[in-house]
Design an enzyme around this catalytic site. Sequence first.
Site, mmCIF file in Angstrom:
data_model
loop_
_atom_site.group_PDB
_atom_site.id
_atom_site.type_symbol
_atom_site.label_atom_id
_atom_site.label_comp_id
_atom_site.label_asym_id
_atom_site.label_seq_id
_atom_site.Cartn_x
_atom_site.Cartn_y
_atom_site.Cartn_z
ATOM 1 N N LEU A 131 0.817 -1.340 0.073
ATOM 2 C CA LEU A 131 0.051 -0.121 -0.019
ATOM 3 C C LEU A 131 0.943 1.360 0.038
ATOM 4 C CD1 LEU A 131 -3.098 -0.982 2.428
ATOM 5 C CD2 LEU A 131 -3.024 -0.849 -0.161
ATOM 6 N N ASP A 132 2.305 1.141 -0.321
ATOM 7 C CA ASP A 132 2.827 2.401 -0.244
ATOM 8 C C ASP A 132 4.035 2.136 -1.212
ATOM 9 O OD1 ASP A 132 3.306 5.096 0.067
ATOM 10 O OD2 ASP A 132 4.359 5.014 2.092
ATOM 11 N N VAL A 133 3.707 1.554 -2.460
ATOM 12 C CA VAL A 133 5.046 1.288 -3.310
ATOM 13 C C VAL A 133 5.412 2.481 -3.880
ATOM 14 C CG1 VAL A 133 5.888 -0.042 -5.274
ATOM 15 C CG2 VAL A 133 4.265 -1.100 -3.758
ATOM 16 N N THR A 141 0.702 7.245 -1.042
ATOM 17 C CA THR A 141 1.150 8.736 -1.459
ATOM 18 C C THR A 141 0.760 9.158 -2.655
ATOM 19 O OG1 THR A 141 3.252 7.613 -0.540
ATOM 20 C CG2 THR A 141 3.390 9.554 -2.025
#
Length: 382
Positions: A50-52, A90
Amino acid sequence: MANGSLDSWLFSKRKGDNMLDWSQRFNIALGTARALAYLHEECSDHIIHLDVKPENILLDHQFCPKLSDFGLAKLMEREQSRVVTSMRGTPGYLAPEWLLPHAAVTAKTDVYSFGMVLLELISGRENTNFSLGKEQWYFPAWAFKMVGEGRPMELFDKRLPLEELEYFHKEEAVRTVHAALLCIQDNPALRPSMSRVVHMLQGHVEPEPLNSSSNSRSQSIAPAPIQPPRRLLCAFASSRSDVKHLRNLIPPGALGGLSSSSSSSVGGAGAVAVAAAAAAASHGSQKCIPPWPVKGDVILLRGPGGGDYYGVVRDVRSDTKQMRLALLHRVSSESRWSVREEETMWRHWNESIKTLDFWVVLRWSTVAGHGYEKVPVEWTVK
């Protein structure tokens, strides 16, 4: 990690030996894809990161990538295919499904983020760069256009030796571009799994045609153009100093129906008006994506009793972080809404939970307090 994070290599002004060559970039892409495939499919309990993003891909002394920062990750039991959670990640790497009410995210959310990272590995630039003009400022849309025109090699970082890339790595490079565009399709069901992405990058399977479904992979289907999110369009418009030319910068209908044929008095002028409002709110910042709602946004709000409800932003005061709303209610179906009440009070914009970019204007009307200006009063949801 000896070589820090990927973003420091992609977006810095490093020259010569301090720049990642194509083989290093490809190995970073492949290693990151393998890491995500392991998390999604091979762990005893599946994990969605969920934050690659490049900042979370760390490089060891041999430039082997390590996926880091699991602070936002979600654990799923093997029988689960999706999980409902609050928005996390992000901006710039968030998948479109985050904008849906009560979003149920899947591993395909990470696939989208990986595709955005893959495009940045290819180009050596951030996907959003307002200084590059109306065609290239949003790299995913530019990449889609170049691939459609048969010019994928023009997408690669200009610091890379193009002759060497074309002679030794062209097939691999073109395959990487195609895989990236498959990963960032709006519909999660059309994105490949990360294990399939690994096989595509390795050349073990051929990438399917863009925008094809599992039932028609053998057929060539005309791909749907990739468009920047509406809020990015507003931000891009706000970065241009000459408002008179905004009509040429914004695709018709891209600002949520402001060029709707249902009102001849709005059209392109309405798009310019919203872009101008965004320009006023951003105080002329050249590279600012407004973190606040802009005029015309449909937003989800948290009610005093914990329930959620919907509103459309009629005006914004950026200096005091306030917005004035019209409250919406469902008309006749799950997807059709109209204005229930025009509020006169000003709310703090932190009351909004998320901005919803998938509403299409159906009807325009004059509203008390707006003079002769026609404003949208009824919407449908795509």
